[in-house]
Design an enzyme around this catalytic site. Structure first.
Site, PDB file in Angstrom:
ATOM      1  CB  CYS A   1      -1.389  -8.078 -13.299  1.00 46.87           C
ATOM      2  SG  CYS A   1      -2.786  -7.025 -12.868  1.00 46.87           S
TER       3      CYS A   1
ATOM      4  CG  ASN B   1      -8.225  -6.898 -13.398  1.00 49.75           C
ATOM      5  OD1 ASN B   1      -9.435  -7.037 -13.463  1.00 49.75           O
ATOM      6  ND2 ASN B   1      -7.541  -6.412 -14.406  1.00 49.75           N
TER       7      ASN B   1
ATOM      8  CB  CYS C   1      -1.284  -1.771 -11.005  1.00 51.54           C
ATOM      9  SG  CYS C   1      -1.626  -1.148  -9.349  1.00 51.54           S
ATOM     10  NE  ARG C   2       1.729  -6.067 -12.165  1.00 54.64           N
ATOM     11  CZ  ARG C   2       2.182  -7.172 -11.601  1.00 54.64           C
ATOM     12  NH1 ARG C   2       3.345  -7.658 -12.001  1.00 54.64           N
ATOM     13  NH2 ARG C   2       1.489  -7.785 -10.670  1.00 54.64           N
ATOM     14  CB  SER C   3      -3.971  -6.928 -16.239  1.00 57.27           C
ATOM     15  OG  SER C   3      -4.780  -6.891 -15.094  1.00 57.27           O
TER      16      SER C   3
ATOM     17  CG  ASP D   1       3.116  -5.558  -7.885  1.00 54.87           C
ATOM     18  OD1 ASP D   1       2.523  -4.474  -8.061  1.00 54.87           O
ATOM     19  OD2 ASP D   1       2.749  -6.424  -7.086  1.00 54.87           O
TER      20      ASP D   1
HETATM   21  P1  4NP Z   1      -1.358  -5.407 -10.143  1.00 52.07           P
HETATM   22  O1  4NP Z   1      -0.771  -4.713  -8.821  1.00 52.07           O
HETATM   23  O2  4NP Z   1      -1.157  -6.898  -9.975  1.00 52.07           O
HETATM   24  O3  4NP Z   1      -0.535  -4.831 -11.223  1.00 52.07           O
HETATM   25  O4  4NP Z   1      -2.833  -5.018 -10.212  1.00 52.07           O
HETATM   26  C1  4NP Z   1      -1.125  -5.110  -7.525  1.00 52.07           C
HETATM   27  C2  4NP Z   1      -2.302  -4.659  -6.974  1.00 52.07           C
HETATM   28  C3  4NP Z   1      -2.634  -5.022  -5.684  1.00 52.07           C
HETATM   29  C4  4NP Z   1      -1.787  -5.836  -4.961  1.00 52.07           C
HETATM   30  C5  4NP Z   1      -0.608  -6.287  -5.519  1.00 52.07           C
HETATM   31  C6  4NP Z   1      -0.287  -5.922  -6.814  1.00 52.07           C
HETATM   32  N1  4NP Z   1      -2.117  -6.174  -3.625  1.00 52.07           N
HETATM   33  O5  4NP Z   1      -1.272  -6.821  -2.965  1.00 52.07           O
HETATM   34  O6  4NP Z   1      -3.207  -5.850  -3.157  1.00 52.07           O
END
Ligand code: 4NP
Length: 155
Positions: free
Chosen positions: A10, A13, A15-17, A124
């Site tokens: 994602c 790294n 939340c989703r992955s 997201d």
């Molecule tokens: P992820 O979520 O891609 O599912 O881990 C996010 C985590 C952090 C950010 C964006 C999405 N960020 O902008 O810091």
């Protein structure tokens, strides 16, 4: 096929992955499937951090284990090491495709290609509320079951 190696990707790294890693590890074990699993982000801002507490709270309440997970960015060697590199959304998939060396044999796909749901991206959840994390889990659980079926057909 030898033990398949799967990388979930994602943006951050956190939340989703990591959720995909925890859910798929649990479901693959239940299904008796021997796989190597990891996750990474196309961005490096959260490198070294543990998963987002909201993602862990939602996942743990469904019985998933996030122990030992720390965020890392995708590396060039991943394109040689992994059989499947599965992106949570199109932006991440495009990033991976642009970056993959020609020599890479890895299958680059959207994770939700393996889902029965009528969605192709895991949204997201970072800037949203708690129900975003529940939705992420619903989608990831479904796609994990589809990926297990796919891998079982190949083994
Ligand atoms: P992820 O979520 O891609 O599912 O881990 C996010 C985590 C952090 C950010 C964006 C999405 N960020 O902008 O810091």
């Amino acid at each position: 096929m030898q033990k398949p190696k799967i990388l979930f990707v994602c943006l951050g790294n956190i939340c989703r992955s990591p959720t995909a890693e925890a859910v798929f590890r649990h479901k693959a074990k239940d299904a008796g499937l021997d796989v190597f699993i990891d996750s990474a982000g196309t961005g490096a801002w959260h490198q070294g951090e543990t998963p987002d507490p909201r993602a862990m709270a939602a996942g743990k309440s469904r019985g998933y284990d996030f122990a030992g997970q720390t965020a890392r960015a995708v590396q060039d060697i991943d394109f040689e090491d992994f059989d499947y590199i599965l992106a949570m959304d199109r932006k991440n998939l495009t990033h991976l495709m642009d970056r993959a060396p020609k020599s890479s044999q890895a299958r680059l796909r959207l994770f939700l290609d393996f889902s029965q749901q009528n969605m192709d991206e895991v949204p997201d959840p970072y800037y949203g509320g708690a129900n975003g994390f529940e939705h992420v889990l619903d989608l990831i659980e479904d796609a994990s079951e589809g990926l297990i079926k796919h891998l079982k057909q190949k083994s």
